[in-house]
Design an enzyme around this catalytic site. Structure first.
Site, PDB file in Angstrom:
ATOM      1  N   HIS A 106     -26.315  37.530   5.326  1.00 58.55           N
ATOM      2  CA  HIS A 106     -25.292  36.480   5.365  1.00 58.55           C
ATOM      3  C   HIS A 106     -25.970  35.100   5.302  1.00 58.55           C
ATOM      4  CE1 HIS A 106     -22.062  33.888   6.715  1.00 58.55           C
ATOM      5  NE2 HIS A 106     -21.251  34.848   6.316  1.00 58.55           N
ATOM      6  N   GLU A 156     -25.474  32.474   6.827  1.00 54.50           N
ATOM      7  CA  GLU A 156     -25.772  31.863   8.135  1.00 54.50           C
ATOM      8  C   GLU A 156     -27.086  32.412   8.688  1.00 54.50           C
ATOM      9  OE1 GLU A 156     -21.954  32.697   9.821  1.00 54.50           O
ATOM     10  OE2 GLU A 156     -21.078  31.206   8.483  1.00 54.50           O
ATOM     11  N   SER A 185     -13.768  31.024   2.914  1.00 50.30           N
ATOM     12  CA  SER A 185     -12.424  30.476   3.158  1.00 50.30           C
ATOM     13  C   SER A 185     -11.321  31.282   2.482  1.00 50.30           C
ATOM     14  CB  SER A 185     -12.349  29.004   2.752  1.00 50.30           C
ATOM     15  OG  SER A 185     -13.292  28.236   3.491  1.00 50.30           O
ATOM     16  N   GLY A 205     -16.379  28.487   5.752  1.00 46.46           N
ATOM     17  CA  GLY A 205     -15.964  27.726   6.925  1.00 46.46           C
ATOM     18  C   GLY A 205     -15.600  26.287   6.632  1.00 46.46           C
ATOM     19  N   GLY A 214     -14.064  35.367   7.163  1.00 41.51           N
ATOM     20  CA  GLY A 214     -14.512  34.835   8.441  1.00 41.51           C
ATOM     21  C   GLY A 214     -13.318  34.421   9.287  1.00 41.51           C
ATOM     22  N   GLY A 215     -13.024  33.134   9.269  1.00 34.72           N
ATOM     23  CA  GLY A 215     -11.983  32.565  10.133  1.00 34.72           C
ATOM     24  C   GLY A 215     -10.674  33.336  10.155  1.00 34.72           C
ATOM     25  N   GLU A 240     -20.667  35.049  -1.668  1.00 33.68           N
ATOM     26  CA  GLU A 240     -20.182  34.030  -0.745  1.00 33.68           C
ATOM     27  C   GLU A 240     -20.853  32.688  -1.059  1.00 33.68           C
ATOM     28  OE1 GLU A 240     -18.467  35.937   3.002  1.00 33.68           O
ATOM     29  OE2 GLU A 240     -20.557  35.508   3.417  1.00 33.68           O
ATOM     30  N   ASN A 269     -15.565  39.354   9.064  1.00 39.74           N
ATOM     31  CA  ASN A 269     -16.846  39.027   9.679  1.00 39.74           C
ATOM     32  C   ASN A 269     -16.518  38.096  10.836  1.00 39.74           C
ATOM     33  OD1 ASN A 269     -19.326  38.117  10.464  1.00 39.74           O
ATOM     34  ND2 ASN A 269     -19.784  37.001   8.564  1.00 39.74           N
ATOM     35  N   TRP A 270     -16.571  38.666  12.015  1.00 39.84           N
ATOM     36  CA  TRP A 270     -16.142  37.889  13.188  1.00 39.84           C
ATOM     37  C   TRP A 270     -17.167  36.832  13.602  1.00 39.84           C
ATOM     38  CZ3 TRP A 270     -13.475  41.524  17.327  1.00 39.84           C
ATOM     39  CH2 TRP A 270     -12.359  42.129  16.748  1.00 39.84           C
ATOM     40  N   LYS A 271     -18.400  36.957  13.082  1.00 46.15           N
ATOM     41  CA  LYS A 271     -19.476  36.018  13.444  1.00 46.15           C
ATOM     42  C   LYS A 271     -19.671  36.020  14.972  1.00 46.15           C
ATOM     43  CE  LYS A 271     -18.521  33.627   9.182  1.00 46.15           C
ATOM     44  NZ  LYS A 271     -18.563  32.406   8.392  1.00 46.15           N
TER      45      LYS A 271
END
Ligand code: 13P
Length: 255
Positions: A98, A100, A216, A176, A237-238, A170, A13-15
């Site tokens: 998600h 976010e 994470s 993050g 993500g990251g 999640e 998930n590149w966000k």
């Protein structure tokens, strides 16, 4: 529990990261690193990167997904993108719900459900995100919370359509933050979600549903998390923004 009955899926998930040129470069870098994967590999990218990412992924085993979609097919919804539009450009996957989106953009269980319905109607496969806040875990309501989010999101979804639903557990406190749920915590909640699916549908449907962990996950902790019976992959993500790290996670998932 038998992991062999379901697909392992590693999805990035590149966000809100990567311009089209950067997206092209990252997919091109990843493609040779994940070519021998024995799991599904997906990169969910910003809307503006979809076309270029699809081109860069052509001929590879990387599938491209979007990060959200609206529930209407078209209309006066400035700034939104419909599931039908995504399908029309050949996109297969979309992340919905998600945390976010829930935290920063007013997404609720009800709107998540509407988006899930629209994505299924358009023929997409949904990566549905659920997970508790730190305070909710501390209050001991993680199970109730995840059960409710899953149930509301899946309202009106048939047993047949469950083959196009992937769930990502999640925990919000692990996103993050560098904090990861322990492998046992991840396994426990993924198992609780699987139980909900069994209650709503059947044991067969529950056993066939891919339930990922996200929060994470990286090349250092993925092996242990993915070894758990209820953890069928990751939503990353990251670490999905770094080709070697993402490829390493794919490698662990392929074992
Ligand atoms: P991080 O891997 O950066 O914690 O993000 C997880 C996530 O939100 C994936 O959807």
């Amino acid at each position: 529990m038998n992991k062999a009955t379901r697909k392992t899926i590693i999805a990035g998930n590149w966000k809100m990261n990567k311009t089209p040129d950067e997206a092209k470069a990252l997919i091109s870098e990843m493609a040779p690193l994940v070519k021998d994967a024995d799991c599904d590999v997906i990169a969910c990218v910003p809307f503006v990167d979809l076309a270029v990412a699809q081109q860069a992924a052509e001929g590879s085993n990387i599938k491209i997904g979007a990060e959200n979609c609206h529930w209407e097919v078209s209309g006066a919804y400035t700034g939104e993108i419909s599931a039908t539009m995504l399908k029309a450009m050949g996109i297969e996957y979309v992340i919905i719900g998600h945390s976010e989106r829930r935290q920063y953009f007013g997404e609720t269980d009800v709107t998540v459900n509407k988006r899930v319905r629209a994505a299924l109607d358009a023929g997409l496969t949904v990566i549905l995100c659920v997970g508790e806040l730190k305070e909710e875990r501390e209050q001991g309501i993680t199970a109730e919370l995840c059960r409710m989010q899953t149930k509301v999101a899946l309202q009106g979804v048939t047993a047949e359509e469950m083959s196009r639903i992937v769930i990502a557990y999640e925990p919000v406190w692990a996103i993050g933050t560098g904090l990861t749920a322990t492998a046992d915590q991840a396994d426990e909640v993924c198992g609780i979600i699987r139980d909900v699916i069994a209650e709503l549908y059947s044991t067969e449907v529950a056993e066939a549903t891919t339930i990922q962990y996200g929060g994470s996950m990286n090349d250092a902790n993925a092996e242990e998390l993915l070894s758990k019976v209820n953890v069928d992959g990751g939503l990353i993500g990251g670490a999905s923004l770094v080709a070697e790290k993402f490829a390493k996670i794919v490698e662990f998932a392929s074992k």
